[in-house]
Design a protein around this motif. Sequence first.
Motif, PDB file in Angstrom:
ATOM      1  N   THR A  25       0.845  -1.195   0.000  1.00 24.83           N
ATOM      2  CA  THR A  25       0.000   0.000   0.000  1.00 24.83           C
ATOM      3  C   THR A  25       0.875   1.237   0.000  1.00 24.83           C
ATOM      4  N   ILE A  26       0.608   2.135  -0.955  1.00 23.52           N
ATOM      5  CA  ILE A  26       1.366   3.376  -1.097  1.00 23.52           C
ATOM      6  C   ILE A  26       0.424   4.547  -0.876  1.00 23.52           C
ATOM      7  N   LEU A  27       0.822   5.455   0.001  1.00 23.40           N
ATOM      8  CA  LEU A  27       0.075   6.691   0.209  1.00 23.40           C
ATOM      9  C   LEU A  27       0.741   7.772  -0.621  1.00 23.40           C
ATOM     10  N   ALA A  33       1.136  -3.048  -5.810  1.00 19.99           N
ATOM     11  CA  ALA A  33       0.577  -2.378  -4.636  1.00 19.99           C
ATOM     12  C   ALA A  33      -0.614  -1.506  -5.015  1.00 19.99           C
ATOM     13  N   ILE A  48      -3.228   4.916  -2.362  1.00 17.34           N
ATOM     14  CA  ILE A  48      -4.193   5.783  -1.695  1.00 17.34           C
ATOM     15  C   ILE A  48      -3.775   7.209  -2.022  1.00 17.34           C
ATOM     16  N   ALA A  88      -1.117   7.987   7.195  1.00 18.06           N
ATOM     17  CA  ALA A  88      -0.176   6.890   6.923  1.00 18.06           C
ATOM     18  C   ALA A  88      -0.268   5.824   8.000  1.00 18.06           C
ATOM     19  N   MET A 146      -4.006   4.147   7.945  1.00 17.19           N
ATOM     20  CA  MET A 146      -4.218   3.263   6.792  1.00 17.19           C
ATOM     21  C   MET A 146      -3.153   2.160   6.731  1.00 17.19           C
ATOM     22  N   ASP A 147      -2.206   2.202   7.657  1.00 16.97           N
ATOM     23  CA  ASP A 147      -1.117   1.226   7.743  1.00 16.97           C
ATOM     24  C   ASP A 147      -0.438   1.024   6.391  1.00 16.97           C
ATOM     25  N   VAL A 148      -0.030   2.128   5.778  1.00 15.58           N
ATOM     26  CA  VAL A 148       0.643   2.065   4.477  1.00 15.58           C
ATOM     27  C   VAL A 148       2.080   1.585   4.653  1.00 15.58           C
ATOM     28  N   ASP A 149       2.651   1.116   3.577  1.00 15.53           N
ATOM     29  CA  ASP A 149       4.031   0.648   3.600  1.00 15.53           C
ATOM     30  C   ASP A 149       5.006   1.728   3.145  1.00 15.53           C
ATOM     31  N   VAL A 207       5.093   6.189   1.935  1.00 13.79           N
ATOM     32  CA  VAL A 207       4.488   7.486   1.607  1.00 13.79           C
ATOM     33  C   VAL A 207       5.309   8.078   0.470  1.00 13.79           C
ATOM     34  N   LYS A 218       6.507   5.706   9.013  1.00 18.40           N
ATOM     35  CA  LYS A 218       6.554   4.924   7.770  1.00 18.40           C
ATOM     36  C   LYS A 218       7.659   5.473   6.869  1.00 18.40           C
TER      37      LYS A 218
END
Length: 161
Positions: A7-9, A34, A37, A116, A119-122, A124, A152
């Motif tokens: 997951t990328i923010l 991925a 968001i 971040a 949403m528990d992104v991996d 940013v 993150k």
Amino acid sequence: MLTDVKTILYATDLGKYTRPAFRMAVSLAEKYDAKIIFLYVIEPLSASASTMVNVYLPNTTVEELYKESVGEIHSRVAERITKFCDEEMDGQRYPHGSPQTLIVEGMPAPTIIKTADKMDVDLVVMGSHGHNTLENLFIGSVASKVVNRCSKPVLLVPLKE
């Protein structure tokens, strides 16, 4: 062990020169399969602007105008994000469908950091205008605040003006 990026923010102000950062986010999403968001933060009125409005308008009117204008801003930003993504992708597909769009009210840096984490992104991904060091020392930029305070990993993409 390498970090798995699922997951990328992508945080943006939708400025004129932000496209390279979005392209990087999409490229990484394709590489790591991925999802993206897409985050846009609506900043609140400054204290002086808010005070000025409150002086000239009754309190109930200010609240009504604020709700109405924020709703309008959300609508316009959502349209702009859709157009931005469509133009950038030019018919190509995202690995996990179109980005999830978040339009949030708040101060940019803390809101990006909070999102971040929430949403528990991996990762940013955001752009940086590369203001000089002296300027960042006294004023600070959104990018430097996010890099220094976010738990993150943050990838800054230089944006040329």
